[in-house]
Enzyme design. Structure first.
Site, PDB file in Angstrom:
ATOM      1  N   ARG A  40      -3.051 -18.242  -6.091  1.00 35.83           N
ATOM      2  CA  ARG A  40      -4.389 -18.487  -6.731  1.00 35.83           C
ATOM      3  C   ARG A  40      -3.994 -19.759  -7.651  1.00 35.83           C
ATOM      4  O   ARG A  40      -4.848 -20.584  -8.049  1.00 35.83           O
ATOM      5  CB  ARG A  40      -5.128 -17.500  -7.643  1.00 35.83           C
ATOM      6  CG  ARG A  40      -5.842 -16.423  -6.682  1.00 35.83           C
ATOM      7  CD  ARG A  40      -5.849 -14.987  -7.325  1.00 35.83           C
ATOM      8  NE  ARG A  40      -6.475 -13.950  -6.627  1.00 35.83           N
ATOM      9  CZ  ARG A  40      -6.251 -13.317  -5.605  1.00 35.83           C
ATOM     10  NH1 ARG A  40      -5.208 -13.630  -4.991  1.00 35.83           N
ATOM     11  NH2 ARG A  40      -7.064 -12.538  -4.946  1.00 35.83           N
ATOM     12  N   ARG A  71      -6.007  -9.810  12.261  1.00 34.37           N
ATOM     13  CA  ARG A  71      -6.673  -9.175  11.056  1.00 34.37           C
ATOM     14  C   ARG A  71      -8.031  -9.734  11.060  1.00 34.37           C
ATOM     15  O   ARG A  71      -8.669 -10.704  11.023  1.00 34.37           O
ATOM     16  CB  ARG A  71      -5.747  -9.748   9.873  1.00 34.37           C
ATOM     17  CG  ARG A  71      -4.495  -9.270   9.856  1.00 34.37           C
ATOM     18  CD  ARG A  71      -3.609  -9.562   8.753  1.00 34.37           C
ATOM     19  NE  ARG A  71      -4.010  -8.727   7.706  1.00 34.37           N
ATOM     20  CZ  ARG A  71      -3.587  -8.901   6.404  1.00 34.37           C
ATOM     21  NH1 ARG A  71      -2.580  -9.955   6.355  1.00 34.37           N
ATOM     22  NH2 ARG A  71      -3.920  -8.176   5.279  1.00 34.37           N
ATOM     23  N   ASP A  89      -0.873  -1.952  -1.714  1.00 34.96           N
ATOM     24  CA  ASP A  89       0.131  -2.748  -1.176  1.00 34.96           C
ATOM     25  C   ASP A  89       1.641  -1.892  -1.472  1.00 34.96           C
ATOM     26  O   ASP A  89       2.600  -1.935  -0.648  1.00 34.96           O
ATOM     27  CB  ASP A  89       0.614  -3.971  -1.525  1.00 34.96           C
ATOM     28  CG  ASP A  89      -0.513  -4.892  -1.057  1.00 34.96           C
ATOM     29  OD1 ASP A  89      -1.113  -4.673  -0.426  1.00 34.96           O
ATOM     30  OD2 ASP A  89      -0.563  -6.207  -1.732  1.00 34.96           O
TER      31      ASP A  89
END
Ligand code: S3P
Length: 450
Positions: free
Chosen positions: A47, A142, A335
């Site tokens: 980001r 994905r 995660d």
């Protein structure tokens, strides 16, 4: 026998036509001791580059994660015309603003990075030019509909395999219209993609999350001088704001720290301090789980924190019990579930992980890969439709295991080898470079400290 016989020992074997590296890993013969700083947070590093690019002025990023995924983001933005300078201790991004980004003459290769793919799609949705996005074998599997559909609803033209669900994807952006979007899946990547698109639209966009997910994008918008309205699960943002370059100190990645938190809890005579770790409330599910399982864990929050909370985490050898993990907690530790599964193999009783279907669409189907590889080492673990059931405590054996090209599976198996009875041969160790290139060096340091 010393872990890794004092250095990484690699045996080259041939599997089919490809050369695959196999690392020989030995059980730990002593506890983990000492203090380390894990590398910078992956989500925040991505980001920082993206916001640096779309802001005006210079952004300076420190403790940027030099993993393969974040490198992919840098290379994509260079192709979009952004000047990015790198030195040993900082990255300088010369922001172009949205309007200064240029049509790339080459395809953008996102490598293994789902975050790069989804967030960049959101950003490109508002750019009046054509871009083609490709990635590796894992990225090609994905699902991208979760971002391409709402972006198409806003007005972007996106094409790809399976009606825009899989890479290669091509996108022609342009003038978008604001929408109100209720997200069907809890995904920070989807939310962030929509925020990046919304920042380019005249008018207010509303995004409603089913459950709170990591909020690094929202925090970063504020850090770059933008305005965003946050109320429970509803986010409102007005576009065409001016963002200004910022200084970003990336905290250590709690998702990387998690491997050593678990290792310290599981190995006798351990005490590990993980310094300067990000403690954003949307990311600390692993700490809550370790506490609930009876883990000896201590958190010291740094009060000078600015936009993202940081602190030190100390974990000592612990006696653990099985628990149930599900519901709103899942996005806050999504995660970490592979390493939590390993933790559960060493906890007394049953651990149930549920509501975690999202694991099926990560770098690998992490329900399948975790269950398969831990079973190979002798764990009592079963896959369910939305998670796993793990029974402990079970002594793990050695064996030949595979990362399946998934960095977090590779690191989980690296930690599993420390508590296994015999040698573990780990195939596909290279995948770890995606998020933690110095993983084995740091592990070695903790094993070497007296
Ligand atoms: C990420 C969000 C999560 C996480 C991924 C990084 C991000 O994915 O699993 O590793 O940086 O926004 P989802 O948003 O798909 O849940």
């Amino acid at each position: 026998m010393n872990y890794l016989s004092n250095k990484l020992k690699k045996i080259e074997i041939k599997v089919m036509k490809n050369e695959m590296s196999v690392t020989e890993l030995h059980p730990a013969n002593k506890g983990l001791k000492g203090t380390i700083k894990v590398p910078g947070d992956k989500s925040i590093s991505h980001r920082a580059i993206m916001f640096g690019a779309i802001a005006n002025g210079v952004t300076i990023v420190r403790n940027f994660l030099q993993g393969a995924d974040c490198r992919s983001t840098i290379e994509c933005f260079r192709k979009l015309g952004v000047k990015i300078e790198e030195s040993i201790d900082e990255i300088r991004i010369y922001g172009t603003g949205f309007d200064g980004l240029i049509e790339p003459v080459d395809i953008l290769d996102v490598g293994n990075s789902g975050t790069t793919t989804r967030l960049i799609l959101g950003l490109l949705a508002g750019r009046p030019f054509h871009t083609v996005i490709i990635g590796d074998e894992s990225i090609a599997k994905r699902p991208m509909h979760r971002v391409t559909q709402p972006l198409q609803e806003m007005g972007a033209i996106i094409q790809g395999r399976n009606q825009g669900n899989y890479t290669p994807l091509s996108i022609v952006g342009g003038q978008l219209k604001p929408i109100q979007y209720e997200m069907p899946v809890a995904s920070a990547q989807v939310k962030s993609a929509l925020l990046l698109a919304a920042l380019q639209i005249d008018g207010e966009t509303t995004i409603i999350e089913p459950v709170s997910t990591r909020d690094h994008t929202e925090r970063m918008i504020k850090q770059f001088g933008g305005k965003i309205k946050l109320e429970q699960h509803t986010i409102k943002i007005t576009g065409k704001q001016e963002l200004h370059g910022a200084k970003i100190d990336v905290p250590g990645d709690i998702s990387s720290a998690a491997f050593f938190m678990v290792a310290a809890a599981l190995i006798n005579n351990s005490e590990v301090v993980l310094e300067n770790v990000g403690l954003n409330p949307t990311r600390i599910g692993i700490i809550e789980v370790l506490k609930e399982m009876g883990g000896d864990i201590h958190i010291e929050e740094n009060c000078d924190q600015t936009y993202e909370p940081v602190g030190n985490i100390t974990v000592k050898t612990s006696n653990l019990k099985g628990i149930e993990i599900g519901g709103d907690l899942i996005p806050r530790l999504i995660d970490e579930l592979p390493i939590i599964a390993l933790l559960a193999t060493q906890a007394e009783g049953t651990t149930i992980i549920k509501n975690a279907e999202e694991l099926k669409v990560k770098e690998t189907n992490r329900i399948d890969t975790v269950v398969k590889e831990l079973k190979t080492l002798g764990a009592d673990i079963e896959a369910t439709n939305d998670g796993m059931i793990i029974k402990g405590k079970v002594q793990l054996n050695g064996g030949h295991v595979h990362s399946h090209g998934d960095h977090r599976i590779g690191m989980m198996l690296g930690i599993a080898s420390l508590i296994s009875k015999d040698t573990v041969h780990l195939e596909g160790t290279d995948a770890i470079n995606v998020s933690y290139p110095t993983f084995f060096e740091d592990l070695h340091q903790l094993l070497a400290t007296k």
